[in-house]
Enzyme design. Structure first.
Site, mmCIF file in Angstrom:
data_model
loop_
_atom_site.group_PDB
_atom_site.id
_atom_site.type_symbol
_atom_site.label_atom_id
_atom_site.label_comp_id
_atom_site.label_asym_id
_atom_site.label_seq_id
_atom_site.Cartn_x
_atom_site.Cartn_y
_atom_site.Cartn_z
ATOM 1 N N CYS A 23 15.401 23.255 28.210
ATOM 2 C CA CYS A 23 15.130 22.459 29.412
ATOM 3 C C CYS A 23 14.865 20.991 29.071
ATOM 4 C CB CYS A 23 13.915 23.021 30.151
ATOM 5 S SG CYS A 23 14.072 24.744 30.655
ATOM 6 N N ASP A 24 13.947 20.781 28.146
ATOM 7 C CA ASP A 24 13.420 19.438 27.924
ATOM 8 C C ASP A 24 14.075 18.696 26.773
ATOM 9 O OD1 ASP A 24 11.681 20.013 29.992
ATOM 10 O OD2 ASP A 24 10.123 20.775 28.665
ATOM 11 N N CYS B 282 9.998 24.586 26.132
ATOM 12 C CA CYS B 282 11.366 25.017 26.412
ATOM 13 C C CYS B 282 12.352 23.980 25.872
ATOM 14 C CB CYS B 282 11.583 25.230 27.911
ATOM 15 S SG CYS B 282 13.267 25.759 28.315
#
Length: 520
Positions: A346-347, A343
């Site tokens: 997200c990361d 992701c």
């Protein structure tokens, strides 16, 4: 910090506060502390029940705690909770201020009854759409139970801490200093991990349920649509889902769901669940299907769940969706969440200023590379084919970025690491068979999806790729068992298509019920 519209909205929300709230800020002379100070002053000015103290002594700066004067709540934000986490801040203010949660009375009682000491730390990123669920769940638990303490930490702001703990994926949750979990977790899931006897109690409840007319397995767009269409027919309907929302929860921007110009995956997932709840549907969350068993002598289909419980139904709709496809190369599993990620939204912030690779040259891979290019030092996009498969407009944008390199006709063969985290990647040039190594700190895999059908092998008919074979009505090779969405052979894995397929399968199941129950 807050524009006029947001201030007006926040002021309206804070009118629901019934108990005094004390904000205690830990600040220094830095720019981020000044930014947080401005935000907290604005919030305090919007309600007479909120007071701001600036004498906090927490080691994490900037940070602030929310409490009731002389209260026992331990809830803290380390960083500036804007972006996706602004909603977490608003909910925390409301709940500390006495506004009741929407959680069920049974779940609230379960949380309040937890015994022991639970010191939670959650690392999040402001661009992570999965993080708010975890932050909000643990914040609520801290409000409901004085034994629970929670601090939500912006990983991008506390980079040294992230490095020392080797946090390479968010949300990452620590309990009493040890890793508790990574990735999206809802309130029920967190409580279930803490209350070890809850799984057995839940299994007993499921076993005691009467047979459903329609049992939907999966809570994504296809499953939600199937449940709504079944319930509207007035028949007994149940939904068993590992996590309601499915793959949509991991989707960032959604701009092609007809009539909704723009939304985000978690928002759409919440809307789907709320719509299902408008009807008489038995929603069984955190339930992963384990096997489709032979029908009983009475013709009832049986689905065994991972908890050991068995659900029975006259018809079943399989809507278990798909998951990220993995590379299946040495090192991938070993370094998952330690440099291997799926992701980028997200990361990505955790790899600020570092070198990363994106695996996959389709739309998702190119979009990931474009997004990451604004955060990291260098992006190398690796594509197996001889050319990228993404839309032309995305390719033009990609090639205009100075810190992006594209390698085609490349087969990733191994993820390299130092035992703790990723430090490189090995690939083979498919035109010359030459082996190459890239030195980097992160790998984002974007090579499509795999249907969640491992549990169905040997029962319903599957393609070699694992997709459920269905006819025009969503019927499988087993009478009374239907399937819909990304898990099936229906082409074009899109949310809007999954919704339509779920509705169609539900109507077909209802038609099956009418025909099989009609007198001879």
């Amino acid at each position: 910090m807050l524009d006029a519209t947001l201030k007006t909205q926040l002021k309206a929300y804070l009118e629901r506060v019934t108990q005094p709230i004390e904000i205690v800020a830990s600040l220094d002379d830095g720019a981020k502390s000044r930014e947080l100070h401005d935000l907290l002053r604005e919030i305090a000015s919007l309600s007479s029940l909120i007071t701001l103290r600036e004498d906090g002594t927490d080691a994490r700066v900037p940070s602030f705690s929310l409490n009731r004067p002389n209260g026992e709540i331990s809830l803290r934000f380390a960083g500036i909770p804007m972006g996706h986490e602004f909603t977490s801040l608003v909910l925390a203010l409301l709940q500390v201020g006495g506004h009741p949660s929407k959680a069920s009375a049974e779940l609230i009682e379960q949380i309040a009854g937890l015994e022991g000491e639970f010191n939670f730390e959650t690392y999040f990123s402001l661009s992570c759409q999965n993080c708010p669920d975890v932050v909000q769940a643990l914040n609520l638990m801290a409000v409901l139970n004085p034994n629970v303490r929670h601090v939500a930490i912006d990983g991008a702001l506390f980079q040294a801490e992230v490095e020392s703990r080797q946090v390479m994926a968010v949300p990452s949750v620590y309990l009493n200093g040890e890793v508790f979990g990574q990735g999206r977790m809802g309130l029920e899931e967190i409580v279930a991990k803490l209350d070890t006897g809850s799984s057995a109690r839940q299994a007993d409840k499921l076993n005691a349920k009467d047979a459903f007319d329609v049992l939907v397995i999966g809570g994504g767009p296809a499953g939600a649509a199937a449940a709504i269409y079944a319930a509207r027919k007035g028949i007994r309907t149940g939904v068993a889902a590992e996590r309601f929302g499915g793959q949509v929860l991991d989707t960032m921007a959604i701009e092609n769901f007809i009539s909704v110009q723009e939304t985000e995956g978690p928002k759409l997932a919440t809307a789907l669940e709320e719509h299902v709840k408008q009807y008489d549907v038995d929603i069984m969350n955190l339930q992963r299907a384990d096997a489709l068993l032979p029908a009983t002598d009475g013709g009832l289909h049986q689905v065994r769940m991972n908890s050991g419980a068995t659900l029975k139904a006259k018809t079943v709709i399989l809507a278990t969706g798909a998951r990220w496809r993995e590379m299946n190369v040495p090192g991938e599993k070993e370094y998952r969440s330690r440099g291997v990620a799926y992701c980028p939204h997200c990361d990505g912030p955790l790899f600020k200023g570092k070198r990363v690779a994106v695996i996959g040259g389709g739309n998702s891979g190119v979009e990931a590379a474009i997004d990451l290019a604004g955060i990291v030092a260098q992006v190398t996009l690796i594509e197996f084919d001889s050319q990228l498969r993404a839309d032309a407009v995305l390719q033009r944008k990609l090639h205009s970025l100075p810190n992006v390199k594209v390698i085609t006709s490349a087969l990733t063969t191994e993820v390299l690491g130092d035992g703790q985290k990723v430090n490189g990647l090995r690939y083979k040039d498919r035109t010359s068979d030459a082996e190459h190594e890239l030195a980097l700190e992160g790998i984002f895999v974007q090579i499509g999806l795999l249907p969640n059908t491992d549990w169905l092998k040997g029962t319903v008919e599957l393609t070699p790729r694992g997709e459920i074979i269905v006819d025009a009505k969503g019927q499988t090779n087993i009478p009374g068992v239907f399937a819909a969405g990304d898990v099936t052979t229906v082409p074009y894995k899109q949310i809007v298509i999954a919704v339509g397929e779920g509705a169609k399968a539900s109507l077909a199941a209802f038609d099956h019920l009418i025909r099989t129950s009609a007198p001879a």
